[in-house]
Design a protein around this motif. Structure first.
Motif, mmCIF file in Angstrom:
data_model
loop_
_atom_site.group_PDB
_atom_site.id
_atom_site.type_symbol
_atom_site.label_atom_id
_atom_site.label_comp_id
_atom_site.label_asym_id
_atom_site.label_seq_id
_atom_site.Cartn_x
_atom_site.Cartn_y
_atom_site.Cartn_z
ATOM 1 N N LEU A 185 1.060 -1.090 0.159
ATOM 2 C CA LEU A 185 0.390 0.046 -0.125
ATOM 3 C C LEU A 185 1.225 1.182 0.273
ATOM 4 N N ARG A 186 1.667 1.312 0.440
ATOM 5 C CA ARG A 186 2.999 2.307 0.847
ATOM 6 C C ARG A 186 3.215 2.339 -1.162
ATOM 7 N N GLU A 187 3.589 1.530 -1.716
ATOM 8 C CA GLU A 187 4.159 1.489 -2.886
ATOM 9 C C GLU A 187 2.975 2.201 -3.795
ATOM 10 N N LEU A 188 1.975 1.946 -3.419
ATOM 11 C CA LEU A 188 0.863 2.975 -4.113
ATOM 12 C C LEU A 188 0.823 3.526 -3.944
ATOM 13 N N LYS A 189 1.035 4.430 -2.432
ATOM 14 C CA LYS A 189 0.601 5.590 -2.602
ATOM 15 C C LYS A 189 1.589 6.560 -2.590
ATOM 16 N N GLY A 190 3.218 6.090 -3.119
ATOM 17 C CA GLY A 190 3.987 6.640 -3.230
ATOM 18 C C GLY A 190 3.998 6.825 -5.553
ATOM 19 N N GLN A 191 3.219 5.759 -5.647
ATOM 20 C CA GLN A 191 3.479 5.487 -6.826
ATOM 21 C C GLN A 191 2.246 6.759 -7.230
ATOM 22 N N THR A 192 0.680 7.115 -6.496
ATOM 23 C CA THR A 192 -0.162 7.928 -7.073
ATOM 24 C C THR A 192 0.611 9.631 -6.257
#
Length: 113
Positions: free
Chosen positions: A104-111
């Protein structure tokens, strides 16, 4: 193939009901008569007896009869087994939650980028 629920399932089914959990809590102080166990509950004696049967089938209590007294005693072994099962799986569950948090942290960083 197994006929009916296994012992661990019977314990978790018994623990799923708040009345049965309260009965077990009351038995922590030692053996108690069925009448004393039934006192605080706004239900019939047969209904309390049904709860006691579920607890007895799960091995969580032992019922004995002496003269006119029916006494229930807490048996902790099934609780120990249920606790051990939870502990064996806790590490795996925590690991999966950690992996989910990381993703989830990775996905948030991508957005955010």
């Amino acid at each position: 193939m197994q006929n009916g629920p296994d012992e661990l399932s019977l314990v978790f089914q018994a623990l799923a009901d708040p009345t049965r959990r309260e009965i077990l809590s009351r038995l922590r102080n030692g053996p108690t008569t069925v009448g004393e166990l039934a006192e605080p509950f706004a239900m019939s004696r047969p209904a309390v007896s049904q709860h006691l049967k579920v607890l007895e089938r799960a091995g969580l209590i032992e019922r004995t009869a002496t003269a006119q007294w029916r006494t229930c005693t807490l048996r902790t072994e099934p609780l120990d087994e249920a606790s051990a099962w939870v502990e064996r799986h806790r590490g795996e569950w925590n690991e999966r939650f950690d992996l989910l948090d990381e993703r989830l942290r990775e996905l948030k960083g991508q957005t955010d980028a």
